[in-house]
Structure formats: structure tokens, C-alpha cells
Scaffold this motif. Structure first.
Motif, short mmCIF file in Angstrom:
data_model
loop_
_atom_site.label_atom_id
_atom_site.label_comp_id
_atom_site.label_asym_id
_atom_site.label_seq_id
_atom_site.Cartn_x
_atom_site.Cartn_y
_atom_site.Cartn_z
N LEU B 11 0.84 -1.20 0.00
CA LEU B 11 0.00 0.00 0.00
C LEU B 11 0.87 1.25 0.00
O LEU B 11 0.62 2.20 -0.75
CB LEU B 11 -0.94 -0.01 1.22
N ILE B 12 1.91 1.25 0.83
CA ILE B 12 2.79 2.41 0.90
C ILE B 12 3.50 2.61 -0.45
O ILE B 12 3.56 3.73 -0.97
CB ILE B 12 3.80 2.26 2.05
N ALA B 13 3.99 1.52 -1.00
CA ALA B 13 4.71 1.61 -2.29
C ALA B 13 3.79 2.14 -3.38
O ALA B 13 4.25 2.79 -4.33
CB ALA B 13 5.27 0.24 -2.67
N CYS B 14 2.51 1.87 -3.25
CA CYS B 14 1.55 2.29 -4.28
C CYS B 14 0.97 3.67 -3.98
O CYS B 14 0.06 4.13 -4.69
CB CYS B 14 0.43 1.27 -4.40
N GLY B 15 1.46 4.32 -2.92
CA GLY B 15 1.05 5.70 -2.68
C GLY B 15 -0.08 5.89 -1.69
O GLY B 15 -0.55 7.01 -1.51
N ILE B 16 -0.51 4.83 -1.05
CA ILE B 16 -1.56 4.98 -0.02
C ILE B 16 -0.90 5.47 1.26
O ILE B 16 0.04 4.84 1.77
CB ILE B 16 -2.27 3.63 0.25
N ASP B 17 -1.38 6.59 1.79
CA ASP B 17 -0.80 7.09 3.04
C ASP B 17 -1.83 7.29 4.14
O ASP B 17 -1.49 7.76 5.22
CB ASP B 17 -0.02 8.38 2.79
N CYS B 147 -7.14 3.85 -8.47
CA CYS B 147 -6.61 5.09 -9.04
C CYS B 147 -7.34 5.52 -10.31
O CYS B 147 -7.22 6.66 -10.74
CB CYS B 147 -5.11 4.93 -9.33
N THR B 148 -8.11 4.61 -10.90
CA THR B 148 -8.89 4.98 -12.08
C THR B 148 -10.23 5.59 -11.68
O THR B 148 -11.02 5.98 -12.55
CB THR B 148 -9.15 3.76 -12.98
N GLY B 149 -10.51 5.66 -10.38
CA GLY B 149 -11.78 6.23 -9.94
C GLY B 149 -12.86 5.19 -9.76
O GLY B 149 -13.99 5.37 -10.20
N ILE B 168 5.97 -8.27 -1.39
CA ILE B 168 5.48 -6.92 -1.68
C ILE B 168 5.07 -6.82 -3.15
O ILE B 168 5.82 -7.23 -4.04
CB ILE B 168 6.57 -5.87 -1.35
N GLY B 169 3.90 -6.31 -3.40
CA GLY B 169 3.43 -6.16 -4.77
C GLY B 169 4.04 -4.93 -5.43
O GLY B 169 4.30 -3.92 -4.77
N ALA B 170 4.28 -5.05 -6.72
CA ALA B 170 4.88 -3.92 -7.46
C ALA B 170 3.80 -2.93 -7.86
O ALA B 170 2.77 -3.32 -8.39
CB ALA B 170 5.60 -4.46 -8.70
N PRO B 171 4.07 -1.64 -7.60
CA PRO B 171 3.10 -0.63 -8.05
C PRO B 171 2.91 -0.71 -9.55
O PRO B 171 3.87 -0.99 -10.29
CB PRO B 171 3.77 0.70 -7.66
N GLN B 172 1.70 -0.50 -9.97
CA GLN B 172 1.41 -0.59 -11.41
C GLN B 172 1.20 0.80 -11.97
O GLN B 172 0.67 1.68 -11.31
CB GLN B 172 0.15 -1.44 -11.62
N PRO B 173 1.60 0.97 -13.23
CA PRO B 173 1.36 2.28 -13.85
C PRO B 173 -0.14 2.51 -14.00
O PRO B 173 -0.90 1.59 -14.27
CB PRO B 173 2.03 2.15 -15.22
N VAL B 174 -0.55 3.75 -13.76
CA VAL B 174 -1.94 4.12 -13.95
C VAL B 174 -2.00 5.10 -15.10
O VAL B 174 -1.42 6.18 -15.04
CB VAL B 174 -2.53 4.75 -12.68
N GLY B 175 -2.63 4.70 -16.16
CA GLY B 175 -2.67 5.54 -17.35
C GLY B 175 -3.60 6.73 -17.16
O GLY B 175 -4.46 6.74 -16.28
#
Lengths: 512, 512
Positions: B11-17, B147-149, B168-175
Motif C-alpha cells: 500500500l505504501i509503495a503504491c502511494g496509499i498514506d 486510481c482509475t476512480g 510486496i506487490g509492485a506498483p502498477q502504472p496508472v494511465g
């Protein structure tokens, strides 16, 4: 006669006299019909959590269903937690869920939601009305289903309510619950005669005086043990009634309570399992080599089965020892002390609603000497059932002079605190006892089991201090008088005074 | 590293704070992991209604998701109403829903419920974790979806949290969101050039300064009209920004607002329909002969489409008239007066949370002259969204000096009143304005439409008096200071004072 009017007439004809309501726009024609056609008491609840929990307790007191009035999918969503509890307690409820008109629903207006999908798993009966002409019949079917002890959900598209052509549905006969077969009784009797360690596990509607006397006779005559399920919808207890202990909640104690048992006999009870799984501990509570026997499944008449079993075994009635009534405790605030004071002061025929969670967990053990009373728990474990249940019990007992005592943990109280307003509006005879330890104590205990001391982040999620909740102010904000008790003497005085008055009163007991 | 730890790291790696949390027993390992691994702010909410509504508003302010922490099926049930609102507003949220261990679930322990079934319709992404080794990847997928809403629900069986072997899961690009095709722009330009009566219906993320300037240019250059949807997730408004009116809520006014339109052009908006059906009135709001054109569907970039459309049409920018800021009103309490005072006093860059229902419905019309601000409504119409949203906005803005103003009807406030406690604990800069008319005024209006005067039974369900709610006491009971305003002068003084202080303050405005 429009559909809504046929619905109201049908509900009345089928014996429904109480609706716990939280209406919205799509239910206005139903509200208008309730207004025009006398016969149903409409109890406004400030949210659906309250309405649903109240209907649950109404059933438990009266063993006949009330209706709820809920607004569309999100209103049903707010009710799901307490409907879950009601399902686990096998309560009968008729949910009337207003929804978009049949032809409007495909337009996907903003409030349109998955009403049927959300209702499915908690409903033993689920139907969406399709026309004004048939909604009366739908309602009769729903009430008949609810009378068997299940949740019946009737989704009411607005046009099936407002369209003319309603037809009153005919009340349907509701049969008695089946009695277990003689062969089943005989087989269980053989098990008990074997002399191997056996236990009766009592649940459902069996926790009443007559059935527990018969079960006590069986226990005395065969050497078997007996226990009740961990959480029970309704127990008849108190001085002169046969006491029965429950399976403890904590996993190790729960497993220990069944240790050595070779035959577990289920009487309207389910095979007992841990409330949650814990690493390295078994899920089923009975020993691996314990045989499970079903004397009466949960939808059959376990009381009749126990009576038949006593006869089959030929065991004599036993005298039930009268537990002495304790004196009000004036020592330090502690669970046993609070339970003793409660037992000392409780008026006869009270209904206790128990969402005492951690501090209140042991209360039942120390209240056998109280005047005869009814004890209701939260069978599904969904938090926030207590205060709404108190409302439903209070409505069911209105005018009888019987009092409701809500033993309520502080953290779980906040899931449904709006219940207090309905107690004030209807001047229900309820004493709310808030056990204010100002933390999620049950979670702190579970956290300790994880093997770490909680740091600041964990404590941020487990502690209710900073700021302290002031339940007296919350109560006064909703028209309920209240007072704080910081010692046992104050608690005793407040309990006694609340039992003398009419209407609701809230006691915030500082247990920290 | 156990599954819970891999989940937190992911979650942290993916930007959840930020996590809006209401934990239970089955989530203790996740709570422990949040405690051990720094990087996530955990905001305790006293029920799941608050947690879910807060996460919704957090997205709307930041356009990035927060997580919720919910306890089993019933906890999710309590969140459904506000998740419904979030879905309608296209907010991104990551729900972490703790649940029974994979091997314990088949035992049907009391708290076991239809978690997946309840989550399905509100979740654009729904997955139940199956192992500690894969829960990190599951979380990365969930965040990417959110992240796509959309609402991403990850159900977390307890053993997938506590078992070792987490990865740990790798963050994925969000287009970026797709931009409508040039041919679509050209086709809509042709419609606008036709000179036939046309209207831009603006929704989603298009209600911002730049896009509304471009839309205003199109309107000025083509003679088209423009409106926003009836309820909007977020509008950037105030002095100097292009004003836009919304489709009115009452059905007749809504239909009138689209009368005569031959071409309705949807820009991140849905085809408008009545909030509810009414007998004899159409469901779709546009005239039967109105053609519907989709410039940008709700998941595409309507702002880019409007910019392209302006370029395609070659229309020049227009000057936006500056609406004068009104003076605080000192007359009788009335919607326009309250709105004027609000507009006069509102600090720049405030966020207004609008669950004003009937009394507050017209506020937006009279606040164009306020300092620039953000306005957020309850897009799904599920009652009780306002106070939780205020919490989420307050958390999102903490430390920025920006203020949240919650315009809150009294009846709907009671669905989620426990939100106030979180405002006190975190000392969020929120001014709560309770519009206390002491009735369900919207329902009384709807009832009048049914064509009858409410009798005693109907009034029992539509009136909130007897007893009156005291919101100041309710606030104080949860640690929030407050005061009552019985005239406009008092309101003005309290608003001004609240905007000067830090932390929360509640004003109960008597609008009766």
C-alpha cells in the motif's frame, strides 16, 4: 384501493401491529396508507441500524414479527449488520424496502442500488413486488415466512404502491415447528445410557424454564453435562430457574469447556466453532474424537425433543437450587461487583439486552440470583446491536410495567447511538448502562494475542480516549436523562432510581 | 514478512498514506503490521459509515485513494450506503475488509456473512485474497484499480494476513484517462453549429475553472446552454470562476430546465433522469425529441474534450463576470440569507460539504460571490454522507490551513453523528452547520405530493420534534465545541469565529 393500502390491510390481517420505520421518498404512498388505515403503530427510528435491531428484539420478546420500513438499497445496507444478527438469532422480521418504480429502475437513477443482491443472504424469503394487484399476496407470503423465524424481505417498487387495484392478501396458516422423530429421541437416549462423556448443547428457543428443568433432570439422571451456545437470542433466567452456563467466548476457554466430551448432542444448536480462527488452534470446539448428534435441528422443536427425551430416559425431575440474591456491591468497580448490584436490584420480569462485550462478558455468571428475567445477546456478533435491541424490547413491553436494562459497551454503543432518541420519543422504560472503559478492550486483548505491545499507531485504532465520550451529554442531546457513576455506590443509587421511574434513563459507568 | 506486512508495504509503495479504520478481531495482524511499518496515517472512525464516507471525500480532495479498514461482512454492510455514494461520484477507494480465515469460513461461525456478495455491486474491483504470498500483488492490483476512480475491495481472510511468506506487490502504472476521438469532437461541433437548441451537461471532473471557462466560451459562441448534473462530486466555484447552475432536484423544475432542448451533449455526465419516478411524469428529463450526444463518457477526459471542442469551434474566450460578494445577512433566517452570510464570510479555498437537503438546496445559487472554494455533494443520494465526508476532507486538508464547512441537515446528520468524534480527536478544521428544522422537511414536501395532509401516524414518521435534538450537546458529548444560533446575527458571529479558530466547531442553526 392502491397497492400500498392493500399492503397495509394485509399486514394488519396477518397480525403485524408494529413497524419500525425510517421512510424515504419512494415510500410516501406506503406512509400515506399507514396514516389512513389504523391498526399499525409506527415507530420512527433515526436510521436503519436502529429499525432493524429493534425489529429483531421485538420478535425475541413476542415471538411474532414486526415490520421494518427501509428506504431503497442504501437504507437496506444500513440495516444489514443487525439483520445479520437477527438471522443468526433466527428472528422473524418482515422488511418492507421501498425502491424505484419498476419502469424507473432501468434508468439507473442515482439512488438505484443492488437492493435484491444485498438482501439475498440475510433473507429466508425475498421477493420484489411486481404489481399493485399482487403486492397484498406478496405481503401475506412474507408474513407467513417471517412467522417461522426467518427474515422476509419484500421489495416494494414505488409504482406497486401507488397504482390502484390492490387486493388484500389472505393470512396463511403458520404450522407449529416439527417435533423430532421418535427414532431420533431413542438414538440419543441410547447415547446417554452408554455412560460415555456426553453433553447437551442447548440453543434456539430451548433456554426456557420448562425445557431447562427437563434438561437438568436428564443431566442429573445420566451424568451428562449441558451448556448453552456462546451467544443466545433469549434465555429465561434468574432465581428459581435452572441455571445454565454458556460456552465461553475466548478460544482457549471455549475448547476447555468441551474437553473430554465423547458425544455432543445438539438441541436447536449448531456444531460449535471458534468465533474466529486463531493460528495453531482448531476451528471446531469439540474434541476431534467427539461424535456430534442432532437431537433437534435449529428449525425443529427442541423443547418438545427434550421433554420426549426425559420421558424416554425415565429420569425424575430434580429440585432446582435457589441461588441467593446478592446484596448491592459497594466495593471497587469490577465486573462481578456490577453484576452483583444488577442482580440485587433488578426488577422481576425485566429484559436484559447484553452487548457488554469485554467488561460485561461475565455478568450472566453472577446474576443467577436475580429476580426472574430474560437475557438477550447479539447472536451474530455484529457490533451495534445492543441499543437498537433495547428499543425493540422497550416497544414490545410498552405498557406492561416490565423494564429493559441495556448493558452496553461504550465502543459498540457508538454504532447505533441514535437509538436513544426513539427511547425518549416513546418514553420507553429502558435503563441504559454504558460500560465506559474508553477503549476497544476486546481488541486490545486480541492484539495481545498477536504477540506485540501496541505502539502509537495501533493505540490510535484501539483506544477511545482523546477525547473521552460523554454519554450523559449524548443522551441529553437526544432527550434521555442520564448521570455518570464513578463508584459502585453511585451506580447502585442510579440503578435503583431508574427502576422506580418510567421512561428511559442512561447511566454512564466509568469502568476505567 | 507475513501477508499483512506485505500488504502494508505494498500500500505504501503504491502511494496509499491514509487508512480510515474501524478494525475488529480478524484484522489484528493487519493492525499490528500498520503499527510496525511507518508510513500510513490511521484515522479511527467510530463506525464504518464514517470510514467509508471519509475515504470518498479524501479522494475527491486529492484525486488519489485512501484505504478503509472494515471488519467482516457486517462492517462492510455498514459502509454500503456511503460506498454507494462514492460509486456514483466515481471516487477511488481501496477497501480492506477483514474476514474469517480461509479454512474457518466453511464452518459458518456467527460473524460469517456474504462479504463478497455485499461488495460486488459497489466494487469496480473485487477480490478475496487466497494466500499470504499473493496478497501483496492483490493489493497492488486494488490500488491500480482505485486510481482509475473506482472502488476496489480486497477481502482479507485472517490467515492470508498472519501467514509468513508475504511478497510486496509492485506498483502498477496508472494511465491517464482516454481523450475522446477527434471524430467525436467534430460531430458534436457540427451539432452545435446547427443552431438548434443545444445544451452541454457537465459532470464528473469537468466542473473546474479551466473547463468551465472553455465551456462558457462554447456557450457564448454557439448559443448553447450548459448545466451541471443535479448532484456533483466536486465543483470549483466562487468569485471569478465561471458559474454554472445545476439541474434542479424537484421533478417539475428538473424537466423545465431541459425544456425545448433538441441536443443534449453529455460531458462526463449520464443521461439525466428523475431522482425518483412520480405518477404521470416522465422518467427521462430531456424532451422526448431531444437527441443525446456523448462528448465524453464518464470514464474519459471530458475536460480535454471540452478544450478540443472549443478549439474545433474556434470560439473565443469570454470574460467571466465577477459576482459581487454579498454582505452577511442580518434579516430573518431563510435559505438565501444563510447562503449570503456563508458567501460573505467563507475563507478562500474552503471545501463545502453539502448535505443540506431541503433548507440547504438553494445555497449554491447564492454563493457564486464567495471566495473561491470547492463544493461537494452526495452524488448517490444515500442519506448520511455529509458528516463522514467532512471528516475525509478535513483529513485530506490537515495542515494546509484550508477549512471544511459542512452544511448538514439535521435528520440526515443522525445517520452518521459519530463522525464528530473523529473531528475532535484529530482536531480537524471543520465548521459544522446543522440546519435544524426538526423535521424530515423533504419528506413532508413529498408527502404533500401524494395529495393528503399528514395525520398523526404520518407525522410520527416525518417530524423530528418530541423531543428536539440538541446538537450542541451531541457535539460536546464527542469533544466538539458548539453553539446554537437562533438568528442571523448569531450565525454570522459564530461562522466568523469558527473560521478564525483551529479545530472543529459546530453551529446548530434553528431554521424552524
Amino acid at each position: 384501493m392502491n397497492g400500498a393500502e392493500s399492503l397495509v390491510h394485509t399486514l394488519i390481517a396477518c397480525g403485524i401491529d408494529t413497524v419500525f420505520a425510517n421512510p424515504g421518498t419512494s415510500e410516501m404512498h406506503f406512509v400515506a396508507a399507514l396514516d389512513r388505515i389504523p391498526g399499525i403503530t409506527c415507530v420512527l427510528c433515526l436510521d436503519e441500524t436502529v429499525a432493524s435491531g429493534a425489529a429483531d428484539a421485538f420478535w425475541r420478546v413476542n415471538r411474532r414479527p414486526a415490520a421494518t420500513l427501509l428506504h431503497c438499497g442504501p437504507g437496506l445496507g444500513n440495516a444489514l449488520a443487525n439483520l445479520h444478527n437477527a438471522r443468526r438469532g433466527r428472528s422473524g422480521i418482515v422488511n418492507i424496502v421501498g425502491d424505484q418504480a419498476t419502469y424507473h429502475r432501468p434508468l439507473d437513477a442515482p439512488l438505484t442500488a443492488d437492493t435484491e443482491g444485498w438482501a439475498r443472504s440475510i433473507s429466508g424469503f425475498l421477493r420484489t413486488a411486481t404489481s399493485a394487484a399482487t403486492v397484498g399476496r406478496d405481503a401475506a407470503d412474507a408474513v407467513a415466512a417471517a412467522c417461522t423465524g426467518t427474515i422476509a424481505t419484500l421489495i416494494l417498487p414505488a409504482d406497486t404502491a401507488w397504482t390502484e387495484g390492490g387486493v388484500i392478501g389472505a393470512p396463511q396458516p403458520v404450522g407449529a415447528r416439527p417435533v423430532p422423530a421418535a427414532a431420533t429421541i431413542a438414538a440419543v437416549a441410547d447415547v446417554l445410557r452408554s455412560g460415555e462423556p456426553a453433553m447437551l448443547l442447548m440453543g434456539g428457543r430451548t433456554l426456557n424454564d420448562a425445557t431447562l428443568r427437563a434438561a437438568s433432570a436428564i443431566v442429573a439422571g445420566t451424568g451428562a453435562k449441558m451448556l448453552a451456545e456462546v451467544f443466545n437470542a433469549r434465555m429465561e433466567r434468574g432465581q428459581g430457574r435452572p441455571p445454565i452456563e454458556r460456552i465461553p467466548y475466548p478460544i482457549d476457554a471455549a475448547i476447555a469447556s468441551l474437553a473430554g466430551i465423547k458425544h455432543l448432542i445438539l438441541v436447536e444448536a449448531k456444531t460449535p466453532v471458534g468465533f474466529f480462527a486463531y493460528p495453531g488452534k482448531p476451528g471446531p470446539l469439540a474434541p476431534a474424537d467427539c461424535a456430534i448428534h442432532v437431537l433437534a435441528p435449529i428449525d425443529q422443536d427442541g423443547s418438545a425433543a427434550i421433554a420426549a427425551l426425559q420421558a424416554e430416559l425415565g429420569v425424575a425431575p430434580v429440585e432446582i437450587a435457589v441461588t441467593p440474591k446478592p446484596a448491592p456491591d459497594t466495593g471497587a468497580i469490577a465486573p462481578e461487583a456490577v453484576a452483583s448490584s444488577l442482580a440485587a436490584l433488578l426488577p422481576a420480569d425485566s429484559v436484559i439486552i447484553d452487548e457488554g462485550i469485554s467488561f460485561g462478558r461475565g455478568f450472566s455468571r453472577f446474576t443467577h440470583g436475580a429476580a426472574p428475567h430474560t437475557w438477550m445477546q447479539v447472536p451474530g456478533g455484529a457490533i451495534g446491536g445492543g441499543l437498537p435491541m433495547a428499543i425493540g424490547a422497550g416497544v414490545a413491553l410498552a405498557g406492561t410495567g416490565r423494564r429493559v436494562v441495556a448493558i452496553q459497551a461504550d465502543g459498540s454503543a457508538m454504532y447505533s447511538i441514535a437509538a436513544l432518541w426513539t427511547a425518549a420519543r416513546r418514553q420507553l422504560d429502558i435503563t441504559f448502562v454504558i460500560l465506559a472503559n474508553r477503549k476497544y478492550a476486546i481488541l486490545l486483548h486480541e492484539y495481545a494475542g498477536v504477540g506485540a505491545n501496541p505502539g502509537r499507531t495501533a493505540m490510535d485504532m484501539l483506544d477511545l480516549g482523546n477525547p473521552d465520550l460523554d454519554f450523559v451529554k449524548l443522551a441529553e442531546g437526544m432527550g434521555v436523562a442520564g448521570a455518570q457513576a464513578a463508584d459502585m455506590k453511585a451506580l447502585n443509587a442510579l440503578l435503583a432510581a431508574s427502576f422506580e421511574r418510567t421512561g428511559p434513563f442512561l447511566i454512564e459507568l466509568l469502568t476505567i
